[in-house]
Design a protein around this motif. Structure first.
Motif, PDB file in Angstrom:
ATOM      1  N   ASN A  68      -2.562 -21.093 -15.714  1.00  0.00           N
ATOM      2  CA  ASN A  68      -2.634 -19.748 -16.269  1.00  0.00           C
ATOM      3  C   ASN A  68      -1.237 -19.162 -16.406  1.00  0.00           C
ATOM      4  OD1 ASN A  68      -5.511 -19.542 -16.395  1.00  0.00           O
ATOM      5  ND2 ASN A  68      -5.537 -19.256 -14.187  1.00  0.00           N
ATOM      6  N   PRO A  69      -0.997 -18.385 -17.450  1.00  0.00           N
ATOM      7  CA  PRO A  69       0.307 -17.733 -17.582  1.00  0.00           C
ATOM      8  C   PRO A  69       0.545 -16.745 -16.443  1.00  0.00           C
ATOM      9  CG  PRO A  69      -0.909 -17.675 -19.658  1.00  0.00           C
ATOM     10  CD  PRO A  69      -1.870 -18.121 -18.603  1.00  0.00           C
ATOM     11  N   ALA A  70       1.824 -16.445 -16.215  1.00  0.00           N
ATOM     12  CA  ALA A  70       2.167 -15.438 -15.211  1.00  0.00           C
ATOM     13  C   ALA A  70       1.517 -14.116 -15.607  1.00  0.00           C
ATOM     14  CB  ALA A  70       3.678 -15.280 -15.134  1.00  0.00           C
ATOM     15  N   PRO A  71       0.746 -13.504 -14.709  1.00  0.00           N
ATOM     16  CA  PRO A  71       0.032 -12.278 -15.081  1.00  0.00           C
ATOM     17  C   PRO A  71       0.955 -11.062 -15.112  1.00  0.00           C
ATOM     18  CG  PRO A  71      -0.388 -12.812 -12.794  1.00  0.00           C
ATOM     19  CD  PRO A  71       0.428 -13.947 -13.346  1.00  0.00           C
ATOM     20  N   LEU A  72       0.599 -10.124 -15.977  1.00  0.00           N
ATOM     21  CA  LEU A  72       1.234  -8.812 -16.022  1.00  0.00           C
ATOM     22  C   LEU A  72       0.220  -7.802 -15.490  1.00  0.00           C
ATOM     23  CD1 LEU A  72       2.700  -8.915 -19.661  1.00  0.00           C
ATOM     24  CD2 LEU A  72       3.687  -9.865 -17.563  1.00  0.00           C
ATOM     25  N   LEU A  73       0.647  -6.938 -14.583  1.00  0.00           N
ATOM     26  CA  LEU A  73      -0.231  -5.915 -14.022  1.00  0.00           C
ATOM     27  C   LEU A  73       0.443  -4.560 -14.140  1.00  0.00           C
ATOM     28  CD1 LEU A  73      -0.268  -8.526 -11.670  1.00  0.00           C
ATOM     29  CD2 LEU A  73      -2.411  -7.298 -11.254  1.00  0.00           C
ATOM     30  N   ARG A  74      -0.350  -3.524 -14.417  1.00  0.00           N
ATOM     31  CA  ARG A  74       0.227  -2.177 -14.505  1.00  0.00           C
ATOM     32  C   ARG A  74      -0.794  -1.127 -14.095  1.00  0.00           C
ATOM     33  NH1 ARG A  74       2.749   0.016 -18.878  1.00  0.00           N
ATOM     34  NH2 ARG A  74       1.355   1.806 -19.096  1.00  0.00           N
ATOM     35  N   ARG A  75      -0.253   0.008 -13.675  1.00  0.00           N
ATOM     36  CA  ARG A  75      -1.087   1.139 -13.256  1.00  0.00           C
ATOM     37  C   ARG A  75      -0.400   2.414 -13.709  1.00  0.00           C
ATOM     38  NH1 ARG A  75      -3.685   5.249 -11.284  1.00  0.00           N
ATOM     39  NH2 ARG A  75      -4.700   5.182  -9.224  1.00  0.00           N
ATOM     40  N   LYS A  76      -1.128   3.193 -14.493  1.00  0.00           N
ATOM     41  CA  LYS A  76      -0.606   4.472 -14.970  1.00  0.00           C
ATOM     42  C   LYS A  76      -1.198   5.597 -14.117  1.00  0.00           C
ATOM     43  CE  LYS A  76       0.016   7.000 -19.334  1.00  0.00           C
ATOM     44  NZ  LYS A  76      -0.242   6.974 -20.792  1.00  0.00           N
ATOM     45  N   PHE A  77      -0.389   6.588 -13.779  1.00  0.00           N
ATOM     46  CA  PHE A  77      -0.852   7.698 -12.946  1.00  0.00           C
ATOM     47  C   PHE A  77      -0.024   8.939 -13.273  1.00  0.00           C
ATOM     48  CE2 PHE A  77       2.465   5.414 -10.757  1.00  0.00           C
ATOM     49  CZ  PHE A  77       3.270   6.399 -10.211  1.00  0.00           C
ATOM     50  N   GLY A  78      -0.610  10.087 -13.003  1.00  0.00           N
ATOM     51  CA  GLY A  78       0.057  11.346 -13.269  1.00  0.00           C
ATOM     52  C   GLY A  78       0.486  12.054 -11.999  1.00  0.00           C
ATOM     53  N   LEU A  79       1.575  12.805 -12.084  1.00  0.00           N
ATOM     54  CA  LEU A  79       2.067  13.613 -10.971  1.00  0.00           C
ATOM     55  C   LEU A  79       2.278  15.031 -11.470  1.00  0.00           C
ATOM     56  CD1 LEU A  79       4.730  11.221  -9.390  1.00  0.00           C
ATOM     57  CD2 LEU A  79       2.376  11.610  -8.614  1.00  0.00           C
ATOM     58  N   GLY A  80       1.706  15.975 -10.740  1.00  0.00           N
ATOM     59  CA  GLY A  80       1.802  17.365 -11.175  1.00  0.00           C
ATOM     60  C   GLY A  80       2.756  18.208 -10.357  1.00  0.00           C
ATOM     61  N   LYS A  81       3.426  17.603  -9.376  1.00  0.00           N
ATOM     62  CA  LYS A  81       4.322  18.370  -8.513  1.00  0.00           C
ATOM     63  C   LYS A  81       5.661  17.647  -8.372  1.00  0.00           C
ATOM     64  CE  LYS A  81       1.193  18.498  -5.203  1.00  0.00           C
ATOM     65  NZ  LYS A  81       0.518  18.798  -3.915  1.00  0.00           N
ATOM     66  N   ARG A  82       6.637  18.371  -7.884  1.00  0.00           N
ATOM     67  CA  ARG A  82       7.971  17.810  -7.710  1.00  0.00           C
ATOM     68  C   ARG A  82       7.973  16.837  -6.530  1.00  0.00           C
ATOM     69  NH1 ARG A  82      12.306  19.505  -4.597  1.00  0.00           N
ATOM     70  NH2 ARG A  82      14.363  18.773  -5.314  1.00  0.00           N
ATOM     71  N   VAL A  83       8.566  15.678  -6.743  1.00  0.00           N
ATOM     72  CA  VAL A  83       8.614  14.634  -5.720  1.00  0.00           C
ATOM     73  C   VAL A  83       9.833  14.839  -4.832  1.00  0.00           C
ATOM     74  CG1 VAL A  83       8.861  12.161  -5.303  1.00  0.00           C
ATOM     75  CG2 VAL A  83       7.395  12.967  -7.168  1.00  0.00           C
ATOM     76  N   ALA A  84       9.603  14.893  -3.514  1.00  0.00           N
ATOM     77  CA  ALA A  84      10.715  14.998  -2.566  1.00  0.00           C
ATOM     78  C   ALA A  84      11.154  13.627  -2.073  1.00  0.00           C
ATOM     79  CB  ALA A  84      10.313  15.865  -1.376  1.00  0.00           C
ATOM     80  N   GLN A  85      10.209  12.721  -1.968  1.00  0.00           N
ATOM     81  CA  GLN A  85      10.533  11.387  -1.446  1.00  0.00           C
ATOM     82  C   GLN A  85       9.455  10.413  -1.878  1.00  0.00           C
ATOM     83  OE1 GLN A  85      10.102  10.060   2.897  1.00  0.00           O
ATOM     84  NE2 GLN A  85      12.252  10.648   2.793  1.00  0.00           N
ATOM     85  N   ALA A  86       9.860   9.176  -2.208  1.00  0.00           N
ATOM     86  CA  ALA A  86       8.890   8.149  -2.589  1.00  0.00           C
ATOM     87  C   ALA A  86       9.374   6.789  -2.114  1.00  0.00           C
ATOM     88  CB  ALA A  86       8.679   8.131  -4.095  1.00  0.00           C
ATOM     89  N   ARG A  87       8.442   6.027  -1.567  1.00  0.00           N
ATOM     90  CA  ARG A  87       8.718   4.673  -1.091  1.00  0.00           C
ATOM     91  C   ARG A  87       7.705   3.731  -1.727  1.00  0.00           C
ATOM     92  NH1 ARG A  87      12.466   7.135   0.186  1.00  0.00           N
ATOM     93  NH2 ARG A  87      13.356   7.536   2.251  1.00  0.00           N
ATOM     94  N   PHE A  88       8.231   2.638  -2.278  1.00  0.00           N
ATOM     95  CA  PHE A  88       7.376   1.643  -2.912  1.00  0.00           C
ATOM     96  C   PHE A  88       7.426   0.366  -2.082  1.00  0.00           C
ATOM     97  CE2 PHE A  88       6.856  -1.796  -6.194  1.00  0.00           C
ATOM     98  CZ  PHE A  88       5.511  -1.579  -6.424  1.00  0.00           C
ATOM     99  N   SER A  89       6.266  -0.082  -1.592  1.00  0.00           N
ATOM    100  CA  SER A  89       6.155  -1.298  -0.778  1.00  0.00           C
ATOM    101  C   SER A  89       5.378  -2.338  -1.562  1.00  0.00           C
ATOM    102  CB  SER A  89       5.461  -0.999   0.546  1.00  0.00           C
ATOM    103  OG  SER A  89       6.164  -0.012   1.273  1.00  0.00           O
ATOM    104  N   ILE A  90       5.845  -3.607  -1.496  1.00  0.00           N
ATOM    105  CA  ILE A  90       5.235  -4.628  -2.337  1.00  0.00           C
ATOM    106  C   ILE A  90       5.288  -5.996  -1.674  1.00  0.00           C
ATOM    107  CG2 ILE A  90       7.427  -4.945  -3.582  1.00  0.00           C
ATOM    108  CD1 ILE A  90       5.713  -5.635  -6.082  1.00  0.00           C
ATOM    109  N   VAL A  91       4.193  -6.738  -1.877  1.00  0.00           N
ATOM    110  CA  VAL A  91       4.141  -8.170  -1.616  1.00  0.00           C
ATOM    111  C   VAL A  91       3.578  -8.796  -2.884  1.00  0.00           C
ATOM    112  CG1 VAL A  91       3.423  -9.988  -0.048  1.00  0.00           C
ATOM    113  CG2 VAL A  91       3.437  -7.617   0.735  1.00  0.00           C
ATOM    114  N   GLY A  92       4.360  -9.574  -3.560  1.00  0.00           N
ATOM    115  CA  GLY A  92       3.886 -10.266  -4.755  1.00  0.00           C
ATOM    116  C   GLY A  92       3.966 -11.758  -4.518  1.00  0.00           C
ATOM    117  N   LEU A  93       2.830 -12.419  -4.406  1.00  0.00           N
ATOM    118  CA  LEU A  93       2.806 -13.850  -4.103  1.00  0.00           C
ATOM    119  C   LEU A  93       2.417 -14.640  -5.334  1.00  0.00           C
ATOM    120  CD1 LEU A  93       0.925 -13.845  -0.657  1.00  0.00           C
ATOM    121  CD2 LEU A  93       3.381 -13.751  -1.079  1.00  0.00           C
TER     122      LEU A  93
END
Length: 818
Positions: A68-93
């Motif tokens: 199978n080809p390498a998959p592409l994954l995506r997620r769209k989401f909305g934010l209605g307030k000002r962001v003070a801090q954001a951390r993105f954690s990931i495990v991609g195997l």
């Protein structure tokens, strides 16, 4: 405009948002750096609530080219307030690349590090605060196979990777933790709200990567991309028992350079020479007709006809390092692979149709360890040998320590153990090795057996070789000596004890000696010259296997005592005593002062080196055994005759028994077999064998380059006299004809540096010791020396074996011998 992944990376580097996106968080340090609360799981304050997602698992591993080809994954989401801090954690195997709003998350590649995936997978966390915006946002991830999912027909089949216990389709676990300016929080997780589709990449770590730009989806990482035609991602069973933060630096691209020349072979085919052996891949800039395919074949050597040589050792005689790029449109297109890595000096480029333009450059990638050591001396040959070993060490660090980036690409356990000293003296490998040792112990079988490769793919049923499997003990001990954290002893203790008790039980039924399989003193001179590549030593392997088992039993007894396991310590010491007795009864000819096996193979240096180095020789026979070793070396014109095990021991044993002069003679030879012979042949790395008469052998293999240990520990004289350099021993050797030598090692306590220079009328030795670190300095006293002057901070204690011994504390101390 065709998708340009390399350009995407450049855009990230150059953007304001990317300055934050590229900031990888160390969970243990994130609070201190940013004022944020520390993370409890991969940077996520409340642990993982994300779910594993990906493509549904197929019933069987597909064939190469049909995966199978390498998959592409995506997620769209909305934010209605000002962001003070954001951390993105990931495990991609097995591997991943990630974007937020079109910006690349981090500059790591080939991440996460390989592991026993069914046991543990490693995550990373990134500060992505400035990458988010009010309104719509998009997370995007593409996944590669790596070691997780190897197609069944690749040459790696010999290692069983396609049938490894963790084999499955690529998987994603990800979550974005957001703190808004009003103190509220939100978490975006991987779940069935994500979209998935096939990408333009077919990848197989052991074969290469194929990218069809006609199948690319321009802009798919951006927020405005329309993914309505994509499928819903499905939640999948967890592929691993636990997820923990990676405890080591990631792999990064560390250098980019162009070829030094090229040769046209025929129409549409040209071979590029990059001037040195390295590991990574190439980046191409190309223009031409859509549908034209550019094929790149990588290798370390050339065939007689000028084409790039490919090994057939690991399976069918097929190309094992091949990338291809199919053009997708007009204009100049830039591409480099994302999920494969090659060992190479040469790249053979062919095209299916003429191109309008073409450019190529090498991209070097390895675990981004910090350089912590430096060696220099007046002999350019030794400096070249050191430079070659440093290059090979880096080329074999890509999440785990490996044997070679060109052929096996595996975590061979003895290889990693043999060059651990060299690696730790040159680079900060504390995290790399500690994490790999975890993978080693997690590869242990239920009965206590340990593998010869870690992570263990399960395809080689050769367990419990003391010289390979038993290196869990020696590597753990060596790590402790360099870094001083007893946690590595306790972390690995139960696995080490289970294995040694298994071996104790096993040899009890075989007259007290190990009689199973062992690779032995792999790759001695002459082994590479036969009709086939067979690098085992002519004397067999049982002598070295039992010497190593004795050494491991003695070390584990010491470890057990240090950890307070007194009963275990006594048991392992008893095992070592019994092994020593049986070893000498079986292998020692006391009348001749020689250790040998029952195989008629002549005098073997390694057979006698292991006995001397490990303390197996009865005291009354040490002089005779050592004298015979010296005689064999001098009879060979001051040359070694050792494989990987003996080579590491040879120069230290000579030096510590008063023959540093002979050690220096061996180190500076330039004819076969020697490190200088490699340099004369144009080597830019350490080799797998003492000559390259067989192209199947690797030119990037650091386990014979362990002369580098001797440069630091004996020629410059920097040694840890207590774990983690809690006390330092400085004992340089000063060979005739060498004007100066110096080395620096950044220890857990700070920098230790030593430099000495021979001048007319005397010797000057300069020693720097970090704060809070006592040191013993042994000042060489050459023949004819009459006096030593030094500062008041040095206290003279005794004269010993050609040295005058001083005690010093922190600071810089200068000793002048006249």
């Amino acid at each position: 405009m065709p998708l340009n992944r390399s350009a995407t990376r450049r855009q990230v580097v150059g953007s304001a948002a990317a300055a934050v996106v590229l900031g990888m968080m160390n969970p243990a340090r994130s609070a201190a750096l940013s004022g944020a609360p520390s993370a409890t799981a991969a940077g996520a304050e409340d642990g993982w609530t994300a779910q594993w997602i990906g493509r549904d698992t197929p019933p069987a591993a597909p064939e190469l080219g049909k995966q199978n080809p390498a998959p592409l994954l995506r997620r769209k989401f909305g934010l209605g307030k000002r962001v003070a801090q954001a951390r993105f954690s990931i495990v991609g195997l097995g591997y991943y690349e990630a974007w937020i709003n079109g910006h690349r998350v981090g500059d790591q590649v080939l991440d996460p590090p390989p592991s026993a995936y069914d046991q543990t997978a490693y995550s990373r966390t990134f500060d992505v605060t400035n990458a988010l915006r009010s309104g719509d946002n998009a997370l995007a991830v593409t996944l590669g196979r790596g070691y997780l999912s190897t197609p069944a027909t690749t040459p790696a089949t010999i290692f069983g990777l396609a049938k490894a216990p963790w084999t499955q389709e690529p998987r994603l676990l990800a979550q974005l933790d957001i703190v808004f300016s009003d103190g509220t929080r939100r978490r975006i997780v991987s779940d069935d709200k994500w979209k998935i589709t096939d990408g333009p990449t077919l990848d197989a770590l052991y074969f290469g990567e194929h990218y069809d730009a006609r199948r690319a989806r321009p802009g798919w990482t951006s927020v405005d991309y329309d993914d309505s035609g994509w499928e819903d991602a499905h939640v999948q069973p967890a592929p691993t028992k636990q997820v923990v933060p990676a405890g080591m630096p990631p792999v990064k691209v560390t250098d980019t350079f162009g070829p030094v020349g090229s040769t046209k072979l025929k129409t549409g085919t040209r071979v590029y020479d990059f001037g040195r052996t390295t590991a990574g891949w190439t980046r191409i800039k190309v223009s031409g007709t859509a549908g034209t395919t550019v094929t790149l074949i990588y290798g370390e050597q050339l065939n007689d006809d000028g084409t790039v040589f490919q090994s057939g050792m690991l399976g069918p005689a097929a190309v094992t390092h091949l990338d291809s790029y199919t053009l997708g449109g007009k204009g100049v297109q830039t591409w480099e692979p994302s999920f494969t890595r090659h060992g190479f000096r040469y790249v053979e480029v062919s095209t299916s149709a003429p191109l309008t333009s073409f450019g190529i450059e090498a991209r070097v990638a390895h675990t981004a360890v910090a350089a912590t050591g430096r060696f220099d001396c007046a002999n350019p040959l030794l400096n070249s040998i050191n430079a070659n070993q440093r290059a090979s060490l880096l080329d074999n660090m890509w999440g785990i320590p490996t044997d070679t980036p060109w052929r096996d690409r595996q975590g061979w356990t003895a290889d990693a153990c043999l060059y651990l000293d060299s690696a730790a003296l040159n680079f900060d490998v504390e995290g790399l090795y500690r994490q790999w040792l975890r993978t080693f112990r997690e590869s242990q079988r239920a009965d206590g057996s340990l593998p010869i490769i870690a992570p263990d793919p399960g395809g080689l049923p050769l367990f419990n070789d003391p010289s390979w499997s038993g290196t869990l003990i020696t590597s753990t001990w060596t790590h402790y000596q360099h870094y001083g954290d007893a946690g590595v002893l306790s972390d690995n203790y139960q696995a080490m004890a289970r294995w040694l008790d298994l071996m104790r039980t096993t040899i009890a039924g075989t007259s007290g000696l190990y009689t199973g399989f062992s690779f032995g003193d792999w790759s001695p001179p002459g082994a590479e010259t036969g009709a086939t590549v067979a690098l085992r030593p002519p004397e067999g392997s049982l002598l070295t296997a039992n010497a190593d088992l004795f050494h491991e039993a003695r070390l584990l007894a010491r470890i057990a005592k240090e950890l307070g396991h007194s009963a275990d310590s006594a048991r392992f010491d008893t095992m070592a005593d019994a092994l020593a007795k049986k070893f000498n009864e079986t292998f020692f000819d006391a009348d001749a002062g020689v250790y040998h096996t029952a195989v008629a193979a002549g005098y073997r240096q390694t057979s006698n080196l292991v006995a001397l180095a490990y303390g197996l020789v009865p005291e009354e026979h040490r002089d005779a055994v050592f004298a015979n070793l010296v005689k064999d070396i001098t009879d060979r014109g001051n040359h070694l005759n050792t494989g990987a095990i003996g080579t590491k021991l040879l120069l230290p044993v000579l030096t510590e028994n008063g023959r540093a002069d002979l050690a220096y003679e061996i180190a500076t030879q330039t004819d076969y077999p020697s490190w200088g012979h490699w340099v004369k042949q144009g080597a830019t790395t350490s080799w797998e064998t003492w000559s390259m008469t067989k192209k199947d052998l690797s030119m990037n293999h650091p386990f014979l380059g362990t002369v580098d240990d001797w440069f630091y520990q004996h020629l410059a004289g920097i040694q840890a006299a207590a774990p983690g350099y809690g006390k330092v021993l400085v004992a340089p050797v000063v060979p005739d004809g060498l004007r100066y030598a110096s080395a620096q090692v950044t220890t857990p306590r700070g920098e230790v540096s030593v430099g000495w220079r021979q001048e007319r009328g005397g010797l000057t030795l300069t020693v720097k010791v970090p704060a809070g670190t006592p040191a013993e300095v042994r000042v060489p006293l050459p023949d004819g020396a009459r006096s030593i002057t030094t500062d008041r901070g040095a206290t003279r204690t005794e004269r010993q074996d050609g040295y005058v011994v001083y005690r010093v504390q922190a600071g810089t101390h200068i000793f002048r011998v006249s």
